[in-house]
Motif scaffolding. Sequence first.
Motif, PDB file in Angstrom:
ATOM      1  N   ILE A  55      -0.498  -3.118  -7.671  1.00  0.00           N
ATOM      2  CA  ILE A  55      -1.875  -3.486  -8.005  1.00  0.00           C
ATOM      3  C   ILE A  55      -1.927  -4.942  -8.483  1.00  0.00           C
ATOM      4  CG2 ILE A  55      -3.829  -2.973  -9.522  1.00  0.00           C
ATOM      5  CD1 ILE A  55      -3.288  -0.884  -7.320  1.00  0.00           C
ATOM      6  N   LEU A  83       0.803  -1.220   0.000  1.00  0.00           N
ATOM      7  CA  LEU A  83       0.000   0.000   0.000  1.00  0.00           C
ATOM      8  C   LEU A  83       0.839   1.275   0.000  1.00  0.00           C
ATOM      9  CD1 LEU A  83      -2.906  -0.990   2.386  1.00  0.00           C
ATOM     10  CD2 LEU A  83      -2.826  -1.062  -0.107  1.00  0.00           C
ATOM     11  N   LEU A  93     -10.288  -4.885   2.657  1.00  0.00           N
ATOM     12  CA  LEU A  93     -10.656  -3.838   1.705  1.00  0.00           C
ATOM     13  C   LEU A  93     -10.757  -2.454   2.343  1.00  0.00           C
ATOM     14  CD1 LEU A  93     -13.231  -5.556  -0.654  1.00  0.00           C
ATOM     15  CD2 LEU A  93     -10.940  -4.751  -1.193  1.00  0.00           C
ATOM     16  N   VAL A  94     -11.091  -2.401   3.610  1.00  0.00           N
ATOM     17  CA  VAL A  94     -11.194  -1.121   4.307  1.00  0.00           C
ATOM     18  C   VAL A  94      -9.841  -0.400   4.279  1.00  0.00           C
ATOM     19  CG1 VAL A  94     -11.643  -0.059   6.542  1.00  0.00           C
ATOM     20  CG2 VAL A  94     -13.049  -1.956   5.761  1.00  0.00           C
ATOM     21  N   ASP A  95      -8.763  -1.143   4.369  1.00  0.00           N
ATOM     22  CA  ASP A  95      -7.427  -0.557   4.324  1.00  0.00           C
ATOM     23  C   ASP A  95      -6.945  -0.342   2.890  1.00  0.00           C
ATOM     24  OD1 ASP A  95      -7.268  -0.681   7.113  1.00  0.00           O
ATOM     25  OD2 ASP A  95      -6.507  -2.742   7.042  1.00  0.00           O
ATOM     26  N   ILE A  96      -7.362  -1.213   1.982  1.00  0.00           N
ATOM     27  CA  ILE A  96      -6.832  -1.191   0.623  1.00  0.00           C
ATOM     28  C   ILE A  96      -7.436  -0.071  -0.213  1.00  0.00           C
ATOM     29  CG2 ILE A  96      -6.681  -2.504  -1.524  1.00  0.00           C
ATOM     30  CD1 ILE A  96      -6.551  -5.042   0.215  1.00  0.00           C
ATOM     31  N   ILE A  97      -8.747   0.059  -0.210  1.00  0.00           N
ATOM     32  CA  ILE A  97      -9.436   0.979  -1.123  1.00  0.00           C
ATOM     33  C   ILE A  97      -8.943   2.432  -0.982  1.00  0.00           C
ATOM     34  CG2 ILE A  97     -11.678   1.947  -1.744  1.00  0.00           C
ATOM     35  CD1 ILE A  97     -12.117  -0.821  -2.446  1.00  0.00           C
ATOM     36  N   PRO A  98      -8.823   2.995   0.212  1.00  0.00           N
ATOM     37  CA  PRO A  98      -8.380   4.392   0.281  1.00  0.00           C
ATOM     38  C   PRO A  98      -6.963   4.608  -0.280  1.00  0.00           C
ATOM     39  CG  PRO A  98      -9.301   3.711   2.377  1.00  0.00           C
ATOM     40  CD  PRO A  98      -9.210   2.495   1.532  1.00  0.00           C
ATOM     41  N   ASN A  99      -6.119   3.597  -0.175  1.00  0.00           N
ATOM     42  CA  ASN A  99      -4.747   3.732  -0.657  1.00  0.00           C
ATOM     43  C   ASN A  99      -4.595   3.506  -2.143  1.00  0.00           C
ATOM     44  OD1 ASN A  99      -3.133   4.267   1.771  1.00  0.00           O
ATOM     45  ND2 ASN A  99      -4.042   2.349   2.454  1.00  0.00           N
ATOM     46  N   VAL A 100      -5.491   2.764  -2.731  1.00  0.00           N
ATOM     47  CA  VAL A 100      -5.417   2.466  -4.160  1.00  0.00           C
ATOM     48  C   VAL A 100      -6.171   3.519  -4.969  1.00  0.00           C
ATOM     49  CG1 VAL A 100      -6.031   0.771  -5.927  1.00  0.00           C
ATOM     50  CG2 VAL A 100      -5.095   0.018  -3.761  1.00  0.00           C
ATOM     51  N   ALA A 101      -7.233   4.039  -4.414  1.00  0.00           N
ATOM     52  CA  ALA A 101      -8.090   4.983  -5.151  1.00  0.00           C
ATOM     53  C   ALA A 101      -7.401   6.303  -5.428  1.00  0.00           C
ATOM     54  CB  ALA A 101      -9.372   5.235  -4.387  1.00  0.00           C
ATOM     55  N   ASN A 112      -5.726 -11.461  -4.087  1.00  0.00           N
ATOM     56  CA  ASN A 112      -7.177 -11.595  -4.075  1.00  0.00           C
ATOM     57  C   ASN A 112      -7.599 -12.957  -4.625  1.00  0.00           C
ATOM     58  OD1 ASN A 112      -9.846 -10.712  -3.631  1.00  0.00           O
ATOM     59  ND2 ASN A 112     -10.033 -10.220  -5.798  1.00  0.00           N
TER      60      ASN A 112
END
Length: 181
Positions: free
Chosen positions: A155, A142, A173-181, A162
């Motif tokens: 990615i 991340l 996903l709570v940790d992943i989404i903000p860092n990838v978006a 996954n």
Amino acid sequence: LSYTIIINIQVEDDSMSDIQASLSVIASGANYDGAVVAVSEAIKADGASVLGSTDVFAELSKNLAATGKPGAAVREAGCKAIASIAAVSVTLEPYVIQFIPTLLTRLADKLRPVQLAAKGAFDAIIDTVQPNSLKAVIPMLLVTSPKWQVNHARIEGLMKLNKNATLQMARSLVDIIPNVA
């Protein structure tokens, strides 16, 4: 009553000297293919016990830190050795995941052979990651970088994880989404 069992594993001196000789060949960066295979074969033969009696990963860390054009062959050899070790057994996963951040930076190396070797090592490590280790691996993936090669590999690594550990990735996903978006 409690019993303590002490297991002392002795590694043959021949395999340790073979590993040390192979590591010095890898550190030289010249004709290292045989040395890479020798290190992984010795680890396969003696198991993870050989890692405690030799400084395999410290030497490989030095190889990955080599700088400049003369150090490119050493960096490439280090990446290939890590890929070979990661492919030996899933039980070596705790030892090889420490190289993920360094390999990610090597993906943006200026020399293509180093990039390809780093990609192979990164993929080999991601393939060995077990679902229970995601808590240790995901934070490494991340960390953002200004280099597109690093972000692309991050990615891809998350996508592979996954496929291998869908439930654990869903929980992360709570940790992943903000860092990838």
